[in-house]
Design an enzyme around this catalytic site. Structure first.
Site, mmCIF file in Angstrom:
data_model
loop_
_atom_site.group_PDB
_atom_site.id
_atom_site.type_symbol
_atom_site.label_atom_id
_atom_site.label_comp_id
_atom_site.label_asym_id
_atom_site.label_seq_id
_atom_site.Cartn_x
_atom_site.Cartn_y
_atom_site.Cartn_z
ATOM 1 C CD GLU A 53 3.157 0.553 4.250
ATOM 2 O OE1 GLU A 53 1.922 0.365 4.184
ATOM 3 O OE2 GLU A 53 3.662 1.520 4.845
ATOM 4 C CE LYS A 108 -0.697 0.685 1.456
ATOM 5 N NZ LYS A 108 -0.482 0.676 2.924
#
Length: 361
Positions: free
Chosen positions: A86, A192
């Protein structure tokens, strides 16, 4: 298109770039259906529900993607998507997304052929031309790859982005999404969570250990693990490439997510997905299970600090008890007609007449 985040069936993502645009959820569901069918042989489910879901999700890829020329060759491309990571949004040809879409399309082709002599294709308006185009799209799926580094590229042109110096960032600034503007993250080589590495975990066959090491060594230093789902996946791949200490460290941190409130948000509820990932870390990492439609095998990588690992699995209507030691695996048939499996390519078979086998490794 399945909702990425939902309470009542409708999409509930508050930030669509990092949520709704993760179209890979469609193929993830198709993958899960295939896993379920592979393990249970539930023909009724496949006929009544599974094939239709696989077909409709495959149709999504044919509508969202398109054929195009890349580097002078014809490919099927899927642009403007967000992969599992993300910290990258609306990219072109995310490796994870394209591999899962390719698998989704091939499943649709496989089961359209399986049910070709039934009335199911007619009910679902399946045509031969449609299946041929799905096959072509799967065969021509564009999978970005850096030939110089010998690594799978997270998405097209990922190698052009500058690397973020994660080591120099103060620990108080993590997770980065709470302290950096998204555009600072989107234009850097920083992850991430596991993204391309997820492909190596989910599709272990066909990858050499050298390829897995190259992918791991490239992506681990640029992954912050700001997602609670990440470390268990890295633990699995680390175990498969004999990075035993790293595998155990990642797994231990994954297990502690809620026990010691690693992400400082357990007050909002447990990380159920992380718990599932931790279970996967044990079974697919340390036990080394590789399961597909043709064969079931174990390649154990038991941590040095563990004397034994014991668990049960339901496979093909059999209940099996696995006991793994540092140098051998015991397999006991608890119920069922029995099945064949292998431990590091050493084939064994358990039956009601011969329910317990031991394999050295």
């Amino acid at each position: 298109m399945y909702a990425w985040r939902t309470i009542n069936g409708y999409e509930a993502s508050s930030y669509w770039l990092a949520g709704m645009a993760q179209f890979h959820i469609n193929a993830d569901i198709a993958f899960a259906i295939e896993q379920y069918y592979t393990i249970t042989n539930d023909e009724d489910f496949l006929k009544n529900y599974g094939f239709e879901i696989i077909l409709e999700t495959a149709r999504f890829w044919m509508q969202y993607g398109n054929f195009a020329e890349v580097d002078g060759e014809r490919h099927f491309v899927i642009n403007r998507v967000t992969g599992p990571d993300e910290y990258s949004a609306l990219v072109d040809n995310n490796y994870y997304t394209n591999v899962l879409a390719q698998f989704n399309l091939r499943l649709a082709v496989k089961y359209a052929d399986k049910f070709s002599d039934t009335d199911i294709p007619v009910q679902l308006n399946v045509t031969g031309e449609e299946i041929e185009e799905m096959q072509e799209a799967a065969d021509l799926m564009y999978l970005p790859y850096d030939k110089e580094k010998n690594v799978k590229l997270q998405f097209q042109n990922f190698e052009q982005l500058p690397k973020m110096d994660i080591a120099s960032i103060d620990q108080s600034m993590f997770p980065l999404l709470l302290h950096y503007h998204p555009l600072m993250l989107y234009r850097s080589q920083v992850n991430k969570q596991a993204d391309t590495i997820m492909v190596d975990y989910m599709f272990p066959l066909g990858n050499t250990k050298e390829q897995l090491k190259a992918d791991y060594d490239f992506y681990e230093p640029i992954t912050t693990h700001d997602s609670s789902l990440s470390k268990a996946i890295y633990a699995i791949v680390a175990a498969r490439i004999d990075r035993d200490q790293q595998a155990y460290d990642f797994f231990a941190q994954a297990v502690k997510t809620d026990l010691v409130d690693l992400h400082h948000n357990t007050k909002n509820g447990i990380h159920a997905g992380s718990l599932g990932a931790a279970w996967s870390g044990i079974v697919y990492g340390f036990a080394g299970i590789v399961n597909n439609a043709d064969h079931f095998s174990l390649e154990p990588h038991l941590p040095d600090v563990w004397n034994c690992l014991k668990f049960r699995l339901q496979l093909h209507h059999n209940e099996l008890l696995f006991t793994i030691y540092q140098d051998q695996v015991e397999v006991e048939l608890m119920s069922g007609k029995g099945m064949a499996l292998s431990v590091y390519n050493k084939k064994i078979k358990v039956t009601p007449e011969d329910p317990k086998k031991v394999a050295q490794y």
